[in-house]
Scaffold this motif. Structure first.
Motif, PDB file in Angstrom:
ATOM      1  N   GLN A  16      17.244  16.558  28.425  1.00 34.61           N
ATOM      2  CA  GLN A  16      16.372  15.495  27.677  1.00 34.61           C
ATOM      3  C   GLN A  16      16.458  15.273  26.280  1.00 34.61           C
ATOM      4  O   GLN A  16      16.480  14.258  25.600  1.00 34.61           O
ATOM      5  CB  GLN A  16      15.142  16.198  28.215  1.00 34.61           C
ATOM      6  N   ASP A  17      16.756  16.562  25.584  1.00 35.49           N
ATOM      7  CA  ASP A  17      16.778  16.333  24.090  1.00 35.49           C
ATOM      8  C   ASP A  17      17.792  15.913  23.750  1.00 35.49           C
ATOM      9  O   ASP A  17      17.937  15.091  22.963  1.00 35.49           O
ATOM     10  CB  ASP A  17      16.531  17.792  23.475  1.00 35.49           C
ATOM     11  N   VAL A  18      19.021  16.218  24.388  1.00 40.92           N
ATOM     12  CA  VAL A  18      20.377  15.621  23.958  1.00 40.92           C
ATOM     13  C   VAL A  18      20.611  14.129  24.115  1.00 40.92           C
ATOM     14  O   VAL A  18      21.112  13.229  23.342  1.00 40.92           O
ATOM     15  CB  VAL A  18      21.575  16.356  24.488  1.00 40.92           C
ATOM     16  N   ILE A  19      20.101  13.800  25.406  1.00 43.82           N
ATOM     17  CA  ILE A  19      20.097  12.424  25.833  1.00 43.82           C
ATOM     18  C   ILE A  19      19.208  11.598  25.044  1.00 43.82           C
ATOM     19  O   ILE A  19      19.586  10.276  24.549  1.00 43.82           O
ATOM     20  CB  ILE A  19      19.987  12.055  27.409  1.00 43.82           C
ATOM     21  N   ALA A  41      13.636  12.679   9.779  1.00 45.24           N
ATOM     22  CA  ALA A  41      14.561  12.550  10.898  1.00 45.24           C
ATOM     23  C   ALA A  41      14.301  13.527  12.173  1.00 45.24           C
ATOM     24  O   ALA A  41      13.896  14.715  11.473  1.00 45.24           O
ATOM     25  CB  ALA A  41      15.819  12.178  10.248  1.00 45.24           C
ATOM     26  N   ARG A  42      14.892  13.135  13.073  1.00 45.47           N
ATOM     27  CA  ARG A  42      14.772  14.206  14.312  1.00 45.47           C
ATOM     28  C   ARG A  42      15.994  14.993  14.285  1.00 45.47           C
ATOM     29  O   ARG A  42      16.995  14.592  13.790  1.00 45.47           O
ATOM     30  CB  ARG A  42      14.580  13.574  15.703  1.00 45.47           C
ATOM     31  N   GLU A  43      15.981  16.264  14.893  1.00 42.73           N
ATOM     32  CA  GLU A  43      17.097  16.975  14.742  1.00 42.73           C
ATOM     33  C   GLU A  43      17.082  17.733  16.292  1.00 42.73           C
ATOM     34  O   GLU A  43      15.816  18.080  16.994  1.00 42.73           O
ATOM     35  CB  GLU A  43      16.729  18.291  13.853  1.00 42.73           C
ATOM     36  N   ILE A  47      21.424  19.089  14.755  1.00 44.61           N
ATOM     37  CA  ILE A  47      22.287  17.902  14.266  1.00 44.61           C
ATOM     38  C   ILE A  47      20.866  16.884  14.080  1.00 44.61           C
ATOM     39  O   ILE A  47      20.228  16.709  14.843  1.00 44.61           O
ATOM     40  CB  ILE A  47      23.049  17.414  15.475  1.00 44.61           C
ATOM     41  N   THR A  48      21.037  16.214  12.974  1.00 51.14           N
ATOM     42  CA  THR A  48      20.025  15.366  12.637  1.00 51.14           C
ATOM     43  C   THR A  48      20.648  14.100  13.042  1.00 51.14           C
ATOM     44  O   THR A  48      21.811  13.620  13.019  1.00 51.14           O
ATOM     45  CB  THR A  48      19.845  15.233  11.009  1.00 51.14           C
ATOM     46  N   TYR A  49      19.736  13.224  13.716  1.00 49.63           N
ATOM     47  CA  TYR A  49      20.139  11.882  14.102  1.00 49.63           C
ATOM     48  C   TYR A  49      19.033  10.768  14.045  1.00 49.63           C
ATOM     49  O   TYR A  49      17.880  11.058  13.833  1.00 49.63           O
ATOM     50  CB  TYR A  49      20.282  12.032  15.840  1.00 49.63           C
ATOM     51  N   PRO A  50      19.545   9.522  13.716  1.00 50.94           N
ATOM     52  CA  PRO A  50      18.723   8.427  13.494  1.00 50.94           C
ATOM     53  C   PRO A  50      17.721   8.096  14.638  1.00 50.94           C
ATOM     54  O   PRO A  50      18.232   8.094  15.738  1.00 50.94           O
ATOM     55  CB  PRO A  50      19.685   7.519  13.067  1.00 50.94           C
ATOM     56  N   SER A  51      16.596   7.455  14.424  1.00 62.65           N
ATOM     57  CA  SER A  51      15.466   6.979  15.383  1.00 62.65           C
ATOM     58  C   SER A  51      14.674   5.893  14.732  1.00 62.65           C
ATOM     59  O   SER A  51      14.399   6.089  13.456  1.00 62.65           O
ATOM     60  CB  SER A  51      14.772   7.986  16.029  1.00 62.65           C
TER      61      SER A  51
END
Length: 201
Positions: A16-19, A41-43, A47-51
């Motif tokens: 769930q978290d990775v997808i 930003a979420r992590e 790994i920080t990713y854009p949302s």
């Protein structure tokens, strides 16, 4: 139409978290209305990713991810020839698909109708595995981290290198291009259940 395929192997507990990180990265680059980046930003997996700061989209993604994990838990599709074949009975696969559409008007003799034409499709193939011990769990988590980092960079490269297929924005709607998130295995499993019921009856 541009078709992009992504393959990833994950611990069932990380799915769930990775997808969500992958889907959030795709939508961050494919929502063309007035969007606001989520801050902070979420992590995940360091790994920080854009949302996008969009509670409605977040709710849709979370609901689909719940259904994805349910589809994986009931999937009859086992994975062969994978590096963790020692626990093959716990290896399952499913897909989650994101489509972006353009609204087009179709004219007939005395009427006209609106249709949605897909201009981009993302297919994410997920292989779910259950590590057998703690050392394998660590190894699988590190693999997930590497895969996620590679995929996020792949998303960035794809959206930067492929722009000619994007339709012109011809509406003032907040979201000019409708989208759909689907889980193909849900349909397959439901038809399989119906077929089994017919055979039994």
């Amino acid at each position: 139409m541009l078709l992009i395929t992504i393959d990833i192997v994950l611990d069932r507990l990380l799915i769930q978290d990775v997808i969500k990180a992958i889907l959030s990265s795709i939508f961050f680059h494919r929502l063309f209305g007035l969007i606001r980046p989520l801050s902070p930003a979420r992590e995940v997996l360091e790994i920080t990713y854009p949302s996008v700061d969009d509670p409605a989209l977040d709710a849709v993604i979370d609901e689909k991810l719940t259904r994805l994990t349910a589809a994986l838990d009931t999937s009859s599709q086992y994975i062969a020839n994978q590096p963790y074949s020692g626990s093959a009975q716990h290896q399952r696969k499913a897909q989650i698909v994101v489509n972006f559409f353009e609204k087009k008007t179709r004219k007939a003799w005395f009427s006209k109708s609106e249709e949605e034409v897909c201009w981009e499709e993302w297919i994410i193939n997920i292989s779910s595995i259950t590590p057998r011990n703690e050392s394998e769990k660590i190894r699988v988590a590190k693999s997930a981290e590497n895969q996620l980092q590679t995929i996020i960079m792949k998303v960035i490269d794809i959206v930067n290198d492929n722009k000619d297929h994007i339709p012109p924005i011809a509406t003032t709607d907040a979201n000019p291009f409708p989208y759909q998130i689907s889980i193909p295995s849900e349909t397959e499993d439901s038809w399989g259940s119906v077929f089994k019921k017919i055979l039994v009856e």
